[in-house]
Enzyme design. Structure first.
Site, PDB file in Angstrom:
ATOM      1  N   THR A  72       0.806  -1.223   0.000  1.00  0.00           N
ATOM      2  CA  THR A  72       0.000   0.000   0.000  1.00  0.00           C
ATOM      3  C   THR A  72       0.838   1.271   0.000  1.00  0.00           C
ATOM      4  O   THR A  72       0.303   2.358  -0.213  1.00  0.00           O
ATOM      5  CB  THR A  72      -0.928   0.028   1.230  1.00  0.00           C
ATOM      6  OG1 THR A  72      -0.135  -0.084   2.418  1.00  0.00           O
ATOM      7  CG2 THR A  72      -1.923  -1.119   1.177  1.00  0.00           C
ATOM      8  N   ARG A  73       2.145   1.150   0.259  1.00  0.00           N
ATOM      9  CA  ARG A  73       3.002   2.339   0.265  1.00  0.00           C
ATOM     10  C   ARG A  73       4.432   1.911  -0.046  1.00  0.00           C
ATOM     11  O   ARG A  73       4.901   0.874   0.440  1.00  0.00           O
ATOM     12  CB  ARG A  73       2.933   3.040   1.622  1.00  0.00           C
ATOM     13  CG  ARG A  73       3.739   4.336   1.712  1.00  0.00           C
ATOM     14  CD  ARG A  73       3.310   5.147   2.933  1.00  0.00           C
ATOM     15  NE  ARG A  73       4.221   6.222   3.264  1.00  0.00           N
ATOM     16  CZ  ARG A  73       4.301   7.391   2.622  1.00  0.00           C
ATOM     17  NH1 ARG A  73       3.495   7.623   1.592  1.00  0.00           N
ATOM     18  NH2 ARG A  73       5.157   8.321   3.002  1.00  0.00           N
ATOM     19  N   ILE A  81       7.001  -0.271   2.038  1.00  0.00           N
ATOM     20  CA  ILE A  81       7.178   0.154   3.430  1.00  0.00           C
ATOM     21  C   ILE A  81       5.874   0.081   4.217  1.00  0.00           C
ATOM     22  O   ILE A  81       5.866   0.353   5.421  1.00  0.00           O
ATOM     23  CB  ILE A  81       7.776   1.573   3.511  1.00  0.00           C
ATOM     24  CG1 ILE A  81       6.911   2.575   2.756  1.00  0.00           C
ATOM     25  CG2 ILE A  81       9.203   1.576   2.978  1.00  0.00           C
ATOM     26  CD1 ILE A  81       7.389   4.017   2.904  1.00  0.00           C
ATOM     27  N   SER A  82       4.788  -0.298   3.562  1.00  0.00           N
ATOM     28  CA  SER A  82       3.541  -0.558   4.277  1.00  0.00           C
ATOM     29  C   SER A  82       2.688  -1.465   3.405  1.00  0.00           C
ATOM     30  O   SER A  82       2.724  -1.373   2.174  1.00  0.00           O
ATOM     31  CB  SER A  82       2.788   0.742   4.583  1.00  0.00           C
ATOM     32  OG  SER A  82       1.644   0.475   5.385  1.00  0.00           O
ATOM     33  N   SER A  83       1.942  -2.350   4.062  1.00  0.00           N
ATOM     34  CA  SER A  83       1.126  -3.296   3.299  1.00  0.00           C
ATOM     35  C   SER A  83       0.028  -3.853   4.184  1.00  0.00           C
ATOM     36  O   SER A  83       0.071  -3.731   5.415  1.00  0.00           O
ATOM     37  CB  SER A  83       1.994  -4.446   2.767  1.00  0.00           C
ATOM     38  OG  SER A  83       2.443  -5.253   3.841  1.00  0.00           O
TER      39      SER A  83
END
Length: 722
Positions: A72-73, A81-83
């Protein structure tokens, strides 16, 4: 008046989409249930309730309910770095967290979906706090939680390394669930006693989700480890790979949980074909080697992870996969690397492999042998065992007396992590007949097996998922085709190596059999023989078997049941060659009345936190003078010519803790180049010039004795012989 009849419901795009999402949500839950990831009704229900697609609007609904991560990021370099984590892993971790209604739970690493699952589990009487360092992530989580009716979840933007005081309940959290790849666990104080912490913990780059319970101020693991991957921790808790690159080779070595060693000297090691040391340990292609790698990381000093640039002239035979760095150790100018060779196709056609160790460098076979022995140790004692038990203590808790040099201890910034590997004993059968004889079998001398060419008891290793009672029955069926009634556990046999370290354990069972040896079908080995105790002295016999026979003959006892009450027999193996001594070479550099001494690392296997001269053991085909020159360069960076060395003293040492005598040679140098620097920080933390009249404490005792004798002009000192 009769109301008009209602026509059929009209399906709108919105209702169709909701119906499809509900179907996919239940389909995913069914998959997780069938695969064993959902084990309680409570966790199953939350997966059937929370709309995962609402937290990942960037992807199609069908992909939102796939059993995979959803990035997601991304960072500027493309790293995720985000999921939204993979559902199977979320399910496993939620089951491990054992969350109950009314609990107060902290999630470290936000995104929204997992926090919503937690909110469903704790119910209206509980509370969930989700925390992330990235404002973009917390803004997203806040928005999606509000849109899906979970706006009561507390979303905090902060660095998890230092939790804001107002976030932590007075009694602590009942559970902490970490959803980022973390190198340390600084949240023990934020957890209530008896609370659960579940985290993907990094140990030498091996990431495994582990469930802990807090007891007595420490964390204790209880469940099997789950190999996994998460996005990296950011902020003050971000981990450092401590990676070094061998010049001109594209070979990278990482000491993530250790002190990096010099690597420049390794470049020439890859110019030649490596040596190959066989372990005779076979693995299937589907078998995870994560437990072995974690074992080696704790057992081998200086352990590191090896990776290569595939387009470089790295010289590594059988390089590791890009996403799974290999296991390696560095010993001076040599490197040993765990690899594998395909042996057969296997029953499933996927292949059976033998683990081998490749050695690079002039004396790399020594490092390769060191690693191979640890692989074999894991095979004998731990491969079939349940998962290791992991204890996490705050660094403020003092080390135990043995922790200074204990293997399988990882020292982090906030915690000290120790791993206890359960030992699964092998099994053996002490079979006797009515004449008081023992049934022994001669093992093949031409196979890579335990105790080749020796007489031994029947038996073998316990396989994974098998009890010792089951293993001995299977082994006897495989070796002699018989089921022996009334087998009972008799004794536990522990074998120590020549230096007194634990090597392996065998549970010995007693049974009675009255069948002539020639009538027994021997399926494995060379020969069977009924033997009287007085005949065994003339036989080439496994030392453990000999010890068990003597113990049984000298103190007959009824066979016992119950492993907890078994007596123990201990046998210490002789050294490979008692006629040889270990030769050590020491460098005595004196400048202005002061001698150069180094302080050994607190984790050193030899003389931790003790002052000692630059020194080392002579390697194969190496002169003592060459040894001291090599050790001086490796340890201190000093360059010494052989013509500038003089033999000044000899210590003839018999250490009571070792059966092997040691000849310690002390050389002086008339000149040298350079100033001493710490080149092997995992062994020595500092070099310092000490006045010969005021030596530091503590100092290695035989070094003290040698320096005192040298000051008197005495050429020889004997220690421990009288």
């Amino acid at each position: 008046m009769t109301p008009p009849e209602e026509g059929p419901a009209v399906a709108t795009p919105a209702t169709t989409e909701l119906t499809e999402a509900r179907r996919l949500r239940h389909q995913l839950a069914d998959q997780l249930l069938a695969a064993g990831h959902l084990r309680t009704t409570a966790v199953e229900n939350v997966f059937r309730t929370v709309p995962r697609h609402a937290f990942a609007p960037e992807v199609p609904t069908e992909k939102a309910y796939a059993n995979d991560i959803i990035p997601t990021r991304h960072a500027s370099d493309g790293r995720t770095i985000s999921s939204v984590s993979a559902p199977w892993l979320q399910a496993d971790m939620l089951e491990a967290a054992r969350i109950q209604p009314g609990h107060h739970v902290l999630e470290i690493g936000s995104g929204g979906y997992n926090a919503a699952l937690l909110a469903e589990l704790v119910g209206p009487s509980g509370g969930v706090t989700t925390l992330d360092i990235d404002p973009a992530v917390t803004d997203r989580a806040t928005r999606f939680l509000a849109e899906t009716g979970y706006d009561h979840v507390r979303v905090v933007t902060a660095d998890a390394e230092h939790l804001p005081a107002e976030v932590v309940p007075a009694e602590g959290f009942d559970a902490v669930v970490v959803t980022v790849d973390t190198w340390d666990l600084p949240w023990i104080d934020a957890l209530a006693d008896g609370g659960r912490l579940v985290a993907p913990l990094r140990l030498h780059q091996y990431v495994q989700a582990i469930g802990f319970t807090k007891r007595g101020g420490a964390l204790h693991s209880e469940e099997p480890l789950i190999v996994c991957g998460f996005v990296a921790m950011q902020g003050a808790g971000a981990w450092n790979a401590n990676r070094r690159t061998v010049p001109g080779r594209g070979v990278h070595l990482a000491w993530e949980d250790g002190t990096p060693l010099p690597v420049d000297q390794l470049s020439p090691a890859f110019d030649r074909e490596p040596t190959v040391t066989r372990t005779h340990v076979m693995v299937g292609v589907q078998e995870s080697l994560a437990p072995l790698y974690l074992y080696l990381a704790g057992a081998l000093p200086g352990f590191c992870r090896l990776s290569v640039d595939t387009d470089s002239d790295h010289g590594i035979l059988n390089p590791p996969l890009r996403h799974w760095p290999g296991a390696a150790i560095v010993r001076g100018a040599c490197l040993a690397h765990l690899a594998n060779e395909r042996i057969t196709d296997g029953d499933d056609g996927n292949g059976v492999y033998e683990l081998v160790v490749h050695g690079y460098g002039p004396t790399s076979h020594l490092a390769a042998d060191e690693m191979a022995k640890q692989v074999q140790q894991w095979q004998r004692n731990h491969r079939a065992a349940p998962c290791p038990r992991i204890t996490v203590q705050p660094v403020a808790v003092p080390d135990s007396a043995s922790d200074g040099q204990a293997p399988h201890v990882f020292r982090k910034k906030h915690t000290r992590i120790s791993i206890d590997w359960p030992v699964i004993p092998g099994t053996a059968a002490l079979l006797t007949d009515d004449e008081g004889r023992y049934l022994l079998h001669l093992r093949s001398a031409n196979k890579p097996i335990w105790r080749p060419g020796q007489w031994a008891l029947l038996g073998g290793n316990t396989e994974k998922g098998e009890t010792c009672d089951e293993a001995i029955v299977r082994e006897l069926a495989e070796e002699i085709g018989l089921a022996i009634p009334g087998l009972t556990a008799l004794v536990t046999l522990d074998t120590l190596d020549a230096c007194g370290s634990f090597k392996d354990r065998v549970r010995v069972y007693h049974g009675r059999l009255n069948v002539p040896a020639h009538e027994i079908q021997l399926c494995e080995g060379i020969q069977l023989r009924w033997t009287r105790i007085e005949e065994t002295t003339q036989m080439t016999m496994d030392p453990g078997t000999a010890a068990v026979l003597r113990a049984h003959h000298d103190t007959p006892r009824p066979a016992r049941s119950g492993a907890d009450t078994l007596p123990a027999v201990q046998v210490r193996e002789p050294s490979d060659d008692r006629s040889r001594s270990i030769v050590g070479a020491h460098l005595v550099l004196v400048r202005d009345g002061a001698v150069l001494l180094g302080k050994r690392h607190s984790g050193s296997a030899f003389a931790p936190s003790t002052w000692h001269l630059p020194a080392g053991h002579r390697e194969d085909m190496e002169s003592a003078a060459s040894c001291v020159i090599r050790e001086a360069e490796e340890e201190t960076g000093l360059t010494i010519a052989e013509g500038d060395l003089s033999l000044a003293h000899v210590v003839d040492l018999l250490d009571p803790d070792s059966p092997i005598p040691r000849i310690q040679l002390f050389f002086t140098a008339s000149r040298w180049e350079g100033e001493p620097v710490v080149r092997e920080p995992d062994r020595c933390t500092q070099w310092r010039w000490w006045p010969l009249t005021a030596l530091p404490e503590p100092i290695v005792e035989y070094t003290r004795a040698a320096l005192a004798s040298m000051s008197r002009g005495t050429p020889y000192t004997a220690i421990g012989w009288s």
